[in-house]
Motif scaffolding. Structure first.
Motif, PDB file in Angstrom:
ATOM      1  N   ALA A 132       0.836  -1.206   0.000  1.00 26.12           N
ATOM      2  CA  ALA A 132       0.000   0.000   0.000  1.00 26.12           C
ATOM      3  C   ALA A 132       0.873   1.260   0.000  1.00 26.12           C
ATOM      4  CB  ALA A 132      -0.931  -0.003   1.201  1.00 26.12           C
ATOM      5  N   ARG A 133       1.976   1.233   0.763  1.00 28.94           N
ATOM      6  CA  ARG A 133       2.879   2.388   0.777  1.00 28.94           C
ATOM      7  C   ARG A 133       3.539   2.584  -0.592  1.00 28.94           C
ATOM      8  NH1 ARG A 133       3.773   0.210   5.832  1.00 28.94           N
ATOM      9  NH2 ARG A 133       5.674  -0.881   5.191  1.00 28.94           N
ATOM     10  N   ASP A 134       3.975   1.484  -1.223  1.00 27.59           N
ATOM     11  CA  ASP A 134       4.577   1.581  -2.557  1.00 27.59           C
ATOM     12  C   ASP A 134       3.571   2.132  -3.564  1.00 27.59           C
ATOM     13  OD1 ASP A 134       6.972   0.581  -1.627  1.00 27.59           O
ATOM     14  OD2 ASP A 134       6.696  -1.424  -2.456  1.00 27.59           O
ATOM     15  N   PHE A 135       2.343   1.655  -3.480  1.00 29.03           N
ATOM     16  CA  PHE A 135       1.296   2.113  -4.390  1.00 29.03           C
ATOM     17  C   PHE A 135       1.046   3.609  -4.199  1.00 29.03           C
ATOM     18  CE2 PHE A 135      -2.860   2.482  -6.293  1.00 29.03           C
ATOM     19  CZ  PHE A 135      -2.799   1.593  -7.354  1.00 29.03           C
ATOM     20  N   GLN A 136       1.022   4.036  -2.949  1.00 29.40           N
ATOM     21  CA  GLN A 136       0.797   5.448  -2.651  1.00 29.40           C
ATOM     22  C   GLN A 136       1.953   6.301  -3.185  1.00 29.40           C
ATOM     23  OE1 GLN A 136       0.666   6.417   1.538  1.00 29.40           O
ATOM     24  NE2 GLN A 136      -0.666   8.169   1.160  1.00 29.40           N
ATOM     25  N   ARG A 137       3.195   5.811  -3.050  1.00 30.48           N
ATOM     26  CA  ARG A 137       4.349   6.537  -3.582  1.00 30.48           C
ATOM     27  C   ARG A 137       4.236   6.709  -5.093  1.00 30.48           C
ATOM     28  NH1 ARG A 137       7.772   2.961  -0.862  1.00 30.48           N
ATOM     29  NH2 ARG A 137       7.771   3.605   1.275  1.00 30.48           N
ATOM     30  N   LEU A 138       3.794   5.647  -5.772  1.00 27.12           N
ATOM     31  CA  LEU A 138       3.616   5.703  -7.219  1.00 27.12           C
ATOM     32  C   LEU A 138       2.583   6.765  -7.587  1.00 27.12           C
ATOM     33  CD1 LEU A 138       3.748   3.242  -9.912  1.00 27.12           C
ATOM     34  CD2 LEU A 138       1.430   4.006  -9.491  1.00 27.12           C
ATOM     35  N   GLU A 139       1.477   6.807  -6.862  1.00 28.75           N
ATOM     36  CA  GLU A 139       0.427   7.786  -7.143  1.00 28.75           C
ATOM     37  C   GLU A 139       0.907   9.222  -6.941  1.00 28.75           C
ATOM     38  OE1 GLU A 139      -3.889   6.044  -6.232  1.00 28.75           O
ATOM     39  OE2 GLU A 139      -2.567   5.977  -4.464  1.00 28.75           O
ATOM     40  N   MET A 140       1.858   9.423  -6.050  1.00 27.98           N
ATOM     41  CA  MET A 140       2.340  10.763  -5.729  1.00 27.98           C
ATOM     42  C   MET A 140       3.614  11.142  -6.489  1.00 27.98           C
ATOM     43  SD  MET A 140       1.566  10.559  -1.647  1.00 27.98           S
ATOM     44  CE  MET A 140       2.331  12.105  -1.279  1.00 27.98           C
ATOM     45  N   ASP A 141       4.193  10.207  -7.232  1.00 30.08           N
ATOM     46  CA  ASP A 141       5.475  10.441  -7.903  1.00 30.08           C
ATOM     47  C   ASP A 141       5.337  11.527  -8.974  1.00 30.08           C
ATOM     48  OD1 ASP A 141       7.912  10.352  -9.234  1.00 30.08           O
ATOM     49  OD2 ASP A 141       8.042   8.166  -9.161  1.00 30.08           O
ATOM     50  N   LYS A 142       6.067  12.609  -8.804  1.00 27.28           N
ATOM     51  CA  LYS A 142       5.999  13.732  -9.738  1.00 27.28           C
ATOM     52  C   LYS A 142       6.617  13.379 -11.093  1.00 27.28           C
ATOM     53  CE  LYS A 142       5.673  17.370  -6.312  1.00 27.28           C
ATOM     54  NZ  LYS A 142       4.246  17.220  -6.239  1.00 27.28           N
ATOM     55  N   LEU A 144       5.937  10.903 -12.775  1.00 29.06           N
ATOM     56  CA  LEU A 144       4.905  10.238 -13.562  1.00 29.06           C
ATOM     57  C   LEU A 144       3.725  11.166 -13.877  1.00 29.06           C
ATOM     58  CD1 LEU A 144       4.894   6.839 -11.615  1.00 29.06           C
ATOM     59  CD2 LEU A 144       6.036   7.340 -13.778  1.00 29.06           C
ATOM     60  N   GLU A 145       3.881  12.455 -13.612  1.00 27.11           N
ATOM     61  CA  GLU A 145       2.787  13.419 -13.791  1.00 27.11           C
ATOM     62  C   GLU A 145       2.184  13.370 -15.192  1.00 27.11           C
ATOM     63  OE1 GLU A 145       1.072  15.469 -11.686  1.00 27.11           O
ATOM     64  OE2 GLU A 145       2.212  14.521 -10.089  1.00 27.11           O
ATOM     65  N   GLU A 146       3.036  13.242 -16.216  1.00 27.29           N
ATOM     66  CA  GLU A 146       2.535  13.242 -17.591  1.00 27.29           C
ATOM     67  C   GLU A 146       1.572  12.076 -17.823  1.00 27.29           C
ATOM     68  OE1 GLU A 146       5.732  13.586 -16.762  1.00 27.29           O
ATOM     69  OE2 GLU A 146       6.304  15.537 -17.574  1.00 27.29           O
ATOM     70  N   LEU A 147       1.846  10.947 -17.191  1.00 29.74           N
ATOM     71  CA  LEU A 147       1.017   9.757 -17.385  1.00 29.74           C
ATOM     72  C   LEU A 147      -0.349   9.897 -16.723  1.00 29.74           C
ATOM     73  CD1 LEU A 147       3.657   6.939 -16.749  1.00 29.74           C
ATOM     74  CD2 LEU A 147       3.035   8.024 -18.903  1.00 29.74           C
ATOM     75  N   LYS A 148      -0.407  10.663 -15.663  1.00 27.91           N
ATOM     76  CA  LYS A 148      -1.646  10.789 -14.894  1.00 27.91           C
ATOM     77  C   LYS A 148      -2.764  11.479 -15.675  1.00 27.91           C
ATOM     78  CE  LYS A 148       0.957  10.846 -10.610  1.00 27.91           C
ATOM     79  NZ  LYS A 148       1.385  11.609  -9.444  1.00 27.91           N
ATOM     80  N   LYS A 149      -2.419  12.160 -16.745  1.00 21.23           N
ATOM     81  CA  LYS A 149      -3.409  12.873 -17.556  1.00 21.23           C
ATOM     82  C   LYS A 149      -4.134  11.935 -18.524  1.00 21.23           C
ATOM     83  CE  LYS A 149      -0.391  16.857 -17.282  1.00 21.23           C
ATOM     84  NZ  LYS A 149       0.670  17.579 -17.968  1.00 21.23           N
ATOM     85  N   ASP A 150      -3.602  10.745 -18.709  1.00 25.23           N
ATOM     86  CA  ASP A 150      -4.147   9.784 -19.669  1.00 25.23           C
ATOM     87  C   ASP A 150      -5.116   8.834 -18.958  1.00 25.23           C
ATOM     88  OD1 ASP A 150      -4.199   7.256 -21.333  1.00 25.23           O
ATOM     89  OD2 ASP A 150      -2.833   8.442 -22.574  1.00 25.23           O
ATOM     90  N   GLU A 151      -6.165   8.427 -19.637  1.00 30.70           N
ATOM     91  CA  GLU A 151      -7.168   7.523 -19.074  1.00 30.70           C
ATOM     92  C   GLU A 151      -6.559   6.163 -18.705  1.00 30.70           C
ATOM     93  OE1 GLU A 151     -10.624   6.603 -17.405  1.00 30.70           O
ATOM     94  OE2 GLU A 151     -10.174   8.560 -18.258  1.00 30.70           O
ATOM     95  N   ARG A 152      -5.514   5.763 -19.428  1.00 33.69           N
ATOM     96  CA  ARG A 152      -4.872   4.466 -19.140  1.00 33.69           C
ATOM     97  C   ARG A 152      -4.278   4.427 -17.741  1.00 33.69           C
ATOM     98  NH1 ARG A 152      -1.445   4.175 -24.640  1.00 33.69           N
ATOM     99  NH2 ARG A 152      -1.512   6.409 -24.258  1.00 33.69           N
ATOM    100  N   TRP A 153      -3.884   5.585 -17.202  1.00 35.46           N
ATOM    101  CA  TRP A 153      -3.363   5.666 -15.836  1.00 35.46           C
ATOM    102  C   TRP A 153      -4.389   5.107 -14.846  1.00 35.46           C
ATOM    103  CZ3 TRP A 153       0.975   6.577 -13.126  1.00 35.46           C
ATOM    104  CH2 TRP A 153       0.868   6.936 -11.783  1.00 35.46           C
ATOM    105  N   LYS A 154      -5.608   5.607 -14.934  1.00 37.92           N
ATOM    106  CA  LYS A 154      -6.670   5.164 -14.021  1.00 37.92           C
ATOM    107  C   LYS A 154      -6.979   3.678 -14.217  1.00 37.92           C
ATOM    108  CE  LYS A 154      -8.843   9.675 -13.833  1.00 37.92           C
ATOM    109  NZ  LYS A 154      -9.906  10.500 -14.376  1.00 37.92           N
TER     110      LYS A 154
END
Length: 191
Positions: A132-142, A144-154
């Motif tokens: 859960a901590r690793d997953f949370q780090r991934l979600e907050m990793d700056k 990876l910001e570009e990827l977060k804008k894409d629907e595939r991220w979700k």
């Protein structure tokens, strides 16, 4: 002029140290020599290239890490040691970030998927708390910001989201004192 000479000397020293690490398969940490696999060397070099915003170089180094000798199991004397799970996860994770910075969206999401398939944030491998901590780090990793804008991220994050009941998290030795106590008791009973 003198400052430029000092910078040049520092860069040459760093390049020499990198070559020495590669030739000797390790590095000096404090006063201790630590053995490193070729894959770890390439991953570290790739991370330096990424930090210097040399994303194409970083991609090449992370890809080289995936085909190099790792620190995992050596199943056959004639073949190099396999990559450890951590080496695979690190190489793929960093590839996802690097491809994202370069705008290679399909490769970035393929690498992210391979990161999870290699066991990243996997509760069965590492315990639910650490996963859960690793997953949370991934979600907050700056990075990876570009990827977060894409629907595939979700889509990918929904597929691999760490799930566990509250009791499972409480009994996980990596996450709670209850889990650690149970682990200690079971070790004590085995002796």
């Amino acid at each position: 002029m003198k400052r430029q000479q000092n910078l040049l000397q520092q860069q040459q020293q760093q390049q020499h140290e990198r070559r020495c690490c590669r030739a000797h398969g390790g590095k000096l940490v404090g006063e201790t020599w630590v053995q490193q696999s070729d894959a770890e060397d390439y991953i570290e070099e790739g991370q330096r290239a990424f930090q210097s915003e040399e994303y194409a170089t970083a991609i090449a180094l992370f890809e080289k890490a995936l085909t190099s000798e790792g620190s995992g199991t050596k199943r056959d004397r004639t073949n190099p040691a396999e990559l450890s799970l951590g080496e695979k996860q690190s190489a793929y994770y960093n590839l996802a970030a690097s491809h994202g910075k370069m705008g290679h969206w399909d490769l970035a999401f393929a690498s992210l998927e391979l990161t999870f398939q290699s066991g990243y944030a996997n509760g069965r491998l590492y315990g639910l708390g650490r996963a859960a901590r690793d997953f949370q780090r991934l979600e907050m990793d700056k990075d990876l910001e570009e990827l977060k804008k894409d629907e595939r991220w979700k889509t990918i994050l929904t597929k691999y989201r760490v799930r566990g009941s509250e009791i499972a998290f409480q009994l996980d030795p990596s996450n709670s004192s209850i889990g650690k106590a149970i682990e200690m008791m079971s070790k004590k009973n085995k002796k």
